[in-house]
Design an enzyme around this catalytic site. Structure first.
Site, PDB file in Angstrom:
ATOM      1  N   ARG A 105       0.810  -1.221   0.000  1.00 11.46           N
ATOM      2  CA  ARG A 105       0.000   0.000   0.000  1.00 11.46           C
ATOM      3  C   ARG A 105       0.839   1.266   0.000  1.00 11.46           C
ATOM      4  O   ARG A 105       0.358   2.331  -0.411  1.00 11.46           O
ATOM      5  CB  ARG A 105      -0.991  -0.041   1.171  1.00 11.46           C
ATOM      6  CG  ARG A 105      -2.158  -0.969   0.885  1.00 11.46           C
ATOM      7  CD  ARG A 105      -3.057  -1.111   2.084  1.00 11.46           C
ATOM      8  NE  ARG A 105      -2.855  -2.377   2.769  1.00 11.46           N
ATOM      9  CZ  ARG A 105      -3.171  -2.583   4.039  1.00 11.46           C
ATOM     10  NH1 ARG A 105      -3.682  -1.617   4.761  1.00 11.46           N
ATOM     11  NH2 ARG A 105      -2.982  -3.768   4.580  1.00 11.46           N
TER      12      ARG A 105
ATOM     13  N   GLU B  65       0.776  -6.452  12.832  1.00  3.73           N
ATOM     14  CA  GLU B  65      -0.406  -6.685  13.677  1.00  3.73           C
ATOM     15  C   GLU B  65      -0.994  -8.072  13.446  1.00  3.73           C
ATOM     16  O   GLU B  65      -1.484  -8.696  14.379  1.00  3.73           O
ATOM     17  CB  GLU B  65      -1.484  -5.607  13.429  1.00  3.73           C
ATOM     18  CG  GLU B  65      -2.586  -5.644  14.468  1.00  3.73           C
ATOM     19  CD  GLU B  65      -3.729  -4.674  14.207  1.00  3.73           C
ATOM     20  OE1 GLU B  65      -3.733  -3.994  13.159  1.00  3.73           O
ATOM     21  OE2 GLU B  65      -4.633  -4.618  15.065  1.00  3.73           O
TER      22      GLU B  65
END
Ligand SMILES: O=P(O)(O)OC[C@H]1O[C@H](OP(=O)(O)OP(=O)(O)O)[C@H](O)[C@@H]1O
Ligand SMILES: Nc1ncnc2[nH]cnc12
Ligand SMILES: [Mg+2]
Length: 196
Positions: free
Chosen positions: A84, A121
């Site tokens: 991204r 995460e």
């Protein structure tokens, strides 16, 4: 009559940035339990399907860099993180007159590379950078969409340092504050938005 030193009127760029942030924030979408249970996934992609929001994003990041570093201390290179960070890193680099260097997931870059393992995460992976992509002493900003635990960004920063780049800072669209990712980073951290 002396100038009014108590005036609260702000720089036009500050006012512009505030408006851009509001529009960008309202474009984000949240998906509970994606890609794994307990994770609230922040989806930034609606920004890119709308030409105005896409422009807003690049302009907001440009203002952020100019406000934080000034015209005379701009970065030589932006390092963007796959995937991204590739969506806006090159456009922002062009605006700033900087180079763009990709950090990619392992096995994608040809030639001599440096590698760093990271935990994020919801998983772990390896990042790589081409050894000749950054020249010693170049001022580098690491850019990515989101800082969550900070694992990805910290690994990218370590690659920049290994190549002799001067880590000038980190720039993100969105920070998930509660994960305290910025505590893993040892250069200034700038984010447009925060969430959760
Ligand atoms: O702060 P962290 O906990 O390290 O997480 C943040 C990273 O996680 C996501 O990338 P991911 O590799 O999941 O997906 P992408 O390939 O779509 O960028 C996001 O784009 C950041 O790069
Ligand atoms: N909660 C989250 N949403 C989107 N991208 C992420 N990358 C790491 N954590 C994320
Ligand atoms: Mg990513």
């Amino acid at each position: 009559m002396p100038a009014d030193r108590t005036s609260t009127s702000s720089h036009p760029r500050t006012t512009e940035l505030a408006g851009l942030k509001i529009r960008l924030h309202s474009a984000l979408r949240q998906y509970p339990d994606f890609p794994s249970p307990g994770v609230l996934f922040e989806d930034i992609l609606p920004i890119f399907s709308d030409a105005r929001l896409h422009q807003d994003l690049v302009r907001a990041l440009e203002i952020q860099v100019l406000d934080c570093y000034g015209q005379d201390n701009k970065p030589d290179v932006l390092v963007g993180l796959e995937a991204r960070g590739f969506l806006f890193g090159p456009s922002l680099a062009l605006r700033l007159g900087a180079g763009f260097v990709p950090v990619r997931k392992q096995g994608k870059l040809p030639g001599s590379t440096e590698t760093a393992k990271f935990v994020k995460e919801y998983g772990e992976d390896h990042f790589q950078i081409q050894r000749d992509a950054i020249k010693p002493g170049q001022k580098v900003i690491v850019v990515d969409d989101i800082i969550a635990t900070g694992g990805s960004a910290a690994a990218a920063g370590s690659l920049v340092t290994k190549l002799g780049g001067k880590l000038h800072g980190y720039l993100f669209l969105l920070e998930l504050d509660f994960l305290k990712g910025r505590e893993k980073l040892d250069a200034p951290v700038y984010t447009l938005l925060s969430s959760q």
